[in-house]
Write a protein that holds these residues in place. Sequence first.
Motif, mmCIF file in Angstrom:
data_model
loop_
_atom_site.group_PDB
_atom_site.id
_atom_site.type_symbol
_atom_site.label_atom_id
_atom_site.label_comp_id
_atom_site.label_asym_id
_atom_site.label_seq_id
_atom_site.Cartn_x
_atom_site.Cartn_y
_atom_site.Cartn_z
ATOM 1 N N VAL A 35 -64.219 -41.609 12.058
ATOM 2 C CA VAL A 35 -65.244 -42.504 12.599
ATOM 3 C C VAL A 35 -66.573 -42.277 11.881
ATOM 4 O O VAL A 35 -67.254 -43.225 11.487
ATOM 5 C CB VAL A 35 -65.395 -42.295 14.126
ATOM 6 C CG1 VAL A 35 -66.539 -43.115 14.689
ATOM 7 C CG2 VAL A 35 -64.091 -42.636 14.838
ATOM 8 N N ILE A 36 -66.921 -41.010 11.684
ATOM 9 C CA ILE A 36 -68.172 -40.678 10.994
ATOM 10 C C ILE A 36 -68.116 -41.173 9.549
ATOM 11 O O ILE A 36 -69.074 -41.773 9.046
ATOM 12 C CB ILE A 36 -68.419 -39.152 11.048
ATOM 13 C CG1 ILE A 36 -68.615 -38.709 12.504
ATOM 14 C CG2 ILE A 36 -69.619 -38.767 10.202
ATOM 15 C CD1 ILE A 36 -68.578 -37.209 12.701
ATOM 16 N N ALA A 37 -66.991 -40.931 8.884
ATOM 17 C CA ALA A 37 -66.844 -41.347 7.485
ATOM 18 C C ALA A 37 -66.855 -42.867 7.349
ATOM 19 O O ALA A 37 -67.412 -43.407 6.392
ATOM 20 C CB ALA A 37 -65.563 -40.771 6.895
ATOM 21 N N LYS A 38 -66.262 -43.565 8.294
ATOM 22 C CA LYS A 38 -66.239 -45.028 8.243
ATOM 23 C C LYS A 38 -67.653 -45.592 8.355
ATOM 24 O O LYS A 38 -68.029 -46.508 7.621
ATOM 25 C CB LYS A 38 -65.363 -45.582 9.367
ATOM 26 C CG LYS A 38 -65.207 -47.077 9.326
ATOM 27 C CD LYS A 38 -64.275 -47.560 10.417
ATOM 28 C CE LYS A 38 -64.121 -49.063 10.354
ATOM 29 N NZ LYS A 38 -63.246 -49.563 11.416
ATOM 30 N N THR A 39 -68.450 -45.031 9.245
ATOM 31 C CA THR A 39 -69.836 -45.467 9.401
ATOM 32 C C THR A 39 -70.637 -45.214 8.126
ATOM 33 O O THR A 39 -71.362 -46.091 7.650
ATOM 34 C CB THR A 39 -70.495 -44.722 10.582
ATOM 35 O OG1 THR A 39 -69.706 -44.932 11.750
ATOM 36 C CG2 THR A 39 -71.904 -45.213 10.823
ATOM 37 N N GLU A 40 -70.482 -44.025 7.575
ATOM 38 C CA GLU A 40 -71.199 -43.668 6.345
ATOM 39 C C GLU A 40 -70.744 -44.530 5.168
ATOM 40 O O GLU A 40 -71.556 -44.975 4.360
ATOM 41 C CB GLU A 40 -70.983 -42.181 6.040
ATOM 42 C CG GLU A 40 -71.731 -41.680 4.837
ATOM 43 C CD GLU A 40 -73.230 -41.577 5.051
ATOM 44 O OE1 GLU A 40 -73.952 -41.532 4.044
ATOM 45 O OE2 GLU A 40 -73.676 -41.561 6.202
ATOM 46 N N ALA A 61 -63.255 -39.071 0.488
ATOM 47 C CA ALA A 61 -64.110 -37.924 0.183
ATOM 48 C C ALA A 61 -64.983 -37.558 1.383
ATOM 49 O O ALA A 61 -65.176 -36.374 1.686
ATOM 50 C CB ALA A 61 -64.986 -38.236 -1.037
ATOM 51 N N LEU A 62 -65.493 -38.568 2.085
ATOM 52 C CA LEU A 62 -66.328 -38.304 3.252
ATOM 53 C C LEU A 62 -65.513 -37.730 4.408
ATOM 54 O O LEU A 62 -66.007 -36.879 5.159
ATOM 55 C CB LEU A 62 -67.053 -39.577 3.687
ATOM 56 C CG LEU A 62 -68.158 -40.044 2.736
ATOM 57 C CD1 LEU A 62 -68.656 -41.428 3.136
ATOM 58 C CD2 LEU A 62 -69.307 -39.057 2.721
ATOM 59 N N VAL A 63 -64.275 -38.179 4.564
ATOM 60 C CA VAL A 63 -63.407 -37.594 5.599
ATOM 61 C C VAL A 63 -63.158 -36.121 5.278
ATOM 62 O O VAL A 63 -63.234 -35.261 6.165
ATOM 63 C CB VAL A 63 -62.073 -38.363 5.721
ATOM 64 C CG1 VAL A 63 -61.073 -37.595 6.573
ATOM 65 C CG2 VAL A 63 -62.300 -39.737 6.321
ATOM 66 N N ALA A 64 -62.881 -35.823 4.020
ATOM 67 C CA ALA A 64 -62.654 -34.435 3.617
ATOM 68 C C ALA A 64 -63.901 -33.585 3.889
ATOM 69 O O ALA A 64 -63.794 -32.439 4.356
ATOM 70 C CB ALA A 64 -62.282 -34.370 2.142
ATOM 71 N N LYS A 65 -65.065 -34.148 3.628
ATOM 72 C CA LYS A 65 -66.317 -33.429 3.892
ATOM 73 C C LYS A 65 -66.468 -33.156 5.383
ATOM 74 O O LYS A 65 -66.783 -32.034 5.790
ATOM 75 C CB LYS A 65 -67.506 -34.244 3.394
ATOM 76 C CG LYS A 65 -68.845 -33.633 3.759
ATOM 77 C CD LYS A 65 -69.995 -34.584 3.511
ATOM 78 C CE LYS A 65 -71.249 -34.048 4.145
ATOM 79 N NZ LYS A 65 -72.204 -35.067 4.475
ATOM 80 N N GLN A 66 -66.250 -34.169 6.214
ATOM 81 C CA GLN A 66 -66.403 -34.004 7.656
ATOM 82 C C GLN A 66 -65.400 -33.000 8.215
ATOM 83 O O GLN A 66 -65.742 -32.189 9.071
ATOM 84 C CB GLN A 66 -66.267 -35.346 8.375
ATOM 85 C CG GLN A 66 -67.431 -36.276 8.164
ATOM 86 C CD GLN A 66 -68.752 -35.683 8.626
ATOM 87 O OE1 GLN A 66 -68.831 -34.988 9.628
ATOM 88 N NE2 GLN A 66 -69.798 -35.945 7.867
ATOM 89 N N VAL A 67 -64.168 -33.058 7.735
ATOM 90 C CA VAL A 67 -63.151 -32.106 8.193
ATOM 91 C C VAL A 67 -63.562 -30.688 7.801
ATOM 92 O O VAL A 67 -63.466 -29.752 8.599
ATOM 93 C CB VAL A 67 -61.761 -32.468 7.623
ATOM 94 C CG1 VAL A 67 -60.765 -31.340 7.840
ATOM 95 C CG2 VAL A 67 -61.255 -33.747 8.253
ATOM 96 N N GLY A 68 -64.022 -30.525 6.576
ATOM 97 C CA GLY A 68 -64.472 -29.209 6.118
ATOM 98 C C GLY A 68 -65.649 -28.699 6.917
ATOM 99 O O GLY A 68 -65.699 -27.518 7.282
ATOM 100 N N TYR A 69 -66.613 -29.568 7.205
ATOM 101 C CA TYR A 69 -67.764 -29.168 8.007
ATOM 102 C C TYR A 69 -67.323 -28.759 9.409
ATOM 103 O O TYR A 69 -67.763 -27.737 9.931
ATOM 104 C CB TYR A 69 -68.775 -30.303 8.093
ATOM 105 C CG TYR A 69 -69.851 -30.281 7.028
ATOM 106 C CD1 TYR A 69 -69.590 -29.860 5.738
ATOM 107 C CD2 TYR A 69 -71.147 -30.693 7.315
ATOM 108 C CE1 TYR A 69 -70.568 -29.854 4.769
ATOM 109 C CE2 TYR A 69 -72.134 -30.691 6.355
ATOM 110 C CZ TYR A 69 -71.844 -30.263 5.084
ATOM 111 O OH TYR A 69 -72.829 -30.253 4.133
#
Length: 115
Positions: A35-40, A61-69
């Motif tokens: 959801v966060i990655a889709k918005t971004e 890439a943004l999903v991977a970033k959010q999962v890592g965070y």
Amino acid sequence: MKNLLTVFAFAVTMLLGVQTTSAQQLSQDKSRPEVIAKTETAKLTEALDLSGDQSRTIFRALVAKQVGYQKNVDGKDASSATVIAEKKKIDAQLKDAMKKTLTDDQYSKWLKMNN
């Protein structure tokens, strides 16, 4: 006949109740990485005029970033050396993915947006 009608009414009530519960669950789940990655991604697509392939790659890439965070950074001591190292590693991976995906002009705009 009366018993059959009662069972049918009960089944319909349960079916409608389950759908309402599912809808509430989805609307409350705004902290999911997707959801966060889709918005971004939507913001970046509009700001940088991304193609469909670029949007899909950046979304991943943004999903991977959010999962890592969420796994390694969020909720942990921000001054810890391991947390700082993980954050730098995740940010470097995102930056590398952006550099590979975006054109030079788009990449420079993205860097300006993030600083």
